[in-house]
Design an enzyme around this catalytic site. Structure first.
Site, mmCIF file in Angstrom:
data_model
loop_
_atom_site.group_PDB
_atom_site.id
_atom_site.type_symbol
_atom_site.label_atom_id
_atom_site.label_comp_id
_atom_site.label_asym_id
_atom_site.label_seq_id
_atom_site.Cartn_x
_atom_site.Cartn_y
_atom_site.Cartn_z
ATOM 1 C CG ASP A 39 -2.103 -0.885 1.105
ATOM 2 O OD1 ASP A 39 -2.406 -1.301 -0.014
ATOM 3 O OD2 ASP A 39 -2.734 -1.172 2.145
ATOM 4 C CE LYS A 61 -7.030 -0.436 0.109
ATOM 5 N NZ LYS A 61 -6.147 -0.687 1.136
ATOM 6 C CG MET A 175 -7.236 6.414 7.724
ATOM 7 S SD MET A 175 -8.023 4.951 6.995
ATOM 8 C CE MET A 175 -9.138 4.478 8.316
#
Length: 511
Positions: A39, A61, A175
């Site tokens: 990732d 991503k 996030m």
């Protein structure tokens, strides 16, 4: 026809970025895997530890930007396993802490693919720790809670802010940097005091780590002023007040510094370990690959040289090594040909420097000669002081080696024989060089180390003009290496002695 055996998938956490936080199991799997599917949040330092020949697939991503959709990632894992490969699915942090590892495991179960889960150190604990924030402390709070700050597109928030506000606990949002104003506002509306300590840590555990500590009311404004961006971790709670007094990551000698080393991996691991121990983040970027010469012609030349050394009746026979790679290549050849050091009986040995001498010492041989200055010309001059007509000087070294070694020796009347035992080449793929180039462009690499002129030339060939040399501060092991770096337009510094120990001392001096 025998059916091909199905492979296996390991869904593993790479931790928050610092290579020192890799688990032993994940580090081992990185060495063994046939393919690594990784990732965007896997750091350049960790990616640099994957062997060059391993298949690497970037499915990076982040919120609102998926290089490869999740469904396609799932299928990639299945396809690789059905090809019979051992597949490492490498994810930032822990694969089961908002890492969508559960979704990938579900798909592997449906497709009857064998798999294992390898937990990683989650950023929800590690990133605050690197910012001096303990997520629990008996005098402040007895619990912490990890919440995703990134909701599904078009979906309603499932976060119960009123319950969170009543807990008097440490809240860690992952996030959620783009939703920070909303998170702070809803916690305040739910009754959390405006002066509650809060913090945001960007790229935590990495050299470029950046933190802002404030309170719930003012944190969004401070984050905007400091231009904090994702990836970042939000921490809310009384423990954030400890950040300044508990700050430690920046206090290390090389804390906050990222260094790129270009030495071949077989020679650079000890150097990298030393620099990491001093707090640096280290990207291992071998700009040259050492390949032993194994063709029929090369083998015959080495065997002929050994025969001449063994049968020499007059004069002294000198065997010369100008690099540790030459020592390894030469003795590996002896082993493959079922020969040993008795073949070299009566010979004297000269080496270019202490590193080469240590490598020779591993074979039970102490060098008879080593110059004070570790350069080919100085080695040649030292040999000239020891040789006479009738002596034989045989150098086992790289195919493209310095021409400054033999001229002083030839003047003494000694016979000189140059035998290539290895050659150097480059091997980094375009995707990896692009990632390294991006690190330079973002100003994230403070220093590049070069341990030979060939590593400088290899770096130039590998990067193919992707980096402005003027942006590179090059620490060189010696004069010849510096000349090559200056030729390319790099800013340079030189170690006092041509050793990695001296290079380490110079790094501490200039960074």
């Amino acid at each position: 026809m025998e059916e091909k055996k199905c492979g296996k998938v390991w869904i593993a956490g790479a931790g928050p970025g610092d290579a020192g936080l890799l688990t032993v199991k994940t580090a081992s799997l990185m060495e063994q895997a046939d393919a690594v599917v990784y990732d965007a949040l896997v750091s350049a330092e960790i990616l640099s530890l994957i062997p060059e020949k391993t298949e690497k697939i970037n499915v990076g991503k982040r919120a609102d930007h998926h290089l490869v959709p999740q469904k396609e990632i799932n299928q990639i894992l299945v396809n690789l396993a059905k090809e019979g490969k051992q597949v490492l699915r490498l994810k930032g942090g822990d694969p089961f802490v908002f890492g969508r590892g559960g979704e990938e495991a579900e798909f592997l179960v449906q497709e009857d693919i064998d798999f294992e889960i390898v937990p990683g150190i989650t950023s929800s604990v590690a990133v605050p720790a690197y910012a001096g924030i303990p997520v629990t402390h008996r005098d402040y709070t007895s619990s912490f809670h990890v919440i995703t700050g990134h909701e599904r597109k078009g979906g309603e928030s499932r976060i119960d802010y009123e319950t969170l506000a009543r807990m008097d606990a440490t809240l860690v949002f992952l996030m959620g940097v783009t939703a920070l104003p909303e998170i702070c506002e809803k916690l305040r509306m739910a009754g959390m005091p405006d002066d509650t300590p809060a913090a945001v840590i960007q790229e935590g555990t990495l050299a470029c780590q950046k933190k802002v500590v404030s309170d719930l009311q003012n944190l969004p404004k401070r984050v905007q002023e400091e231009k904090i961006q994702a990836p970042a971790v939000i921490v809310v709670g009384k423990v954030c007040a400890l950040s300044e007094s508990f700050s430690w990551a920046e206090q290390r000698h090389l804390g906050g510094r990222q260094i790129l080393i270009t030495r071949p991996r077989s020679q650079g691991q000890t150097f990298a370990r030393t620099l990491r121990g001093l707090g640096a983040q280290v990207i291992e970027f071998p700009s040259i690959q050492v390949e032993p010469l194994q063709g029929k012609r090369e083998k015959e030349r080495i065997l002929t040289a050994l025969k001449e050394i063994r049968n020499r009746k007059t004069g002294t026979s000198w065997i010369v090594f100008t690099s540790a790679a030459g020592v390894r290549s030469f003795f590996n050849f002896l082993e493959k040909m079922n020969l040993d050091i008795r073949t070299l009986w009566g010979s004297r040995f000269a080496v270019i420097g202490s590193g080469t001498g240590r490598e020779l010492g591993k074979r039970g041989i102490r060098p008879d000669l080593m110059p004070d200055i570790y350069e080919a010309e100085k080695l040649g001059e030292a040999l000239a002081g020891q040789t006479k007509p009738g002596d034989l000087v045989t150098a086992f070294r790289a195919r493209e080696a310095s021409e400054e070694l033999f001229p002083p020796v030839l003047k003494t009347g000694a016979e000189c024989v140059d035998i290539p035992v290895y050659e150097t080449g480059t091997g980094a793929d375009d995707a990896w060089t692009e990632k390294i180039a991006a690190q330079f462009q973002e100003g994230k690499i403070d220093l590049v180390t070069f341990t030979s002129a060939s590593t400088v030339r290899g770096f130039e060939r590998t990067m193919q003009g992707k980096v402005d040399p003027g942006r590179i501060l090059a620490l060189c092991i010696g004069r010849k290496t510096e000349e090559e770096a200056k030729r390319l337009g790099m800013r340079t510094a030189v170690a006092e002695e041509a050793t990695v120990e001296s290079m380490t001392e110079k790094i501490l001096e200039i960074l």
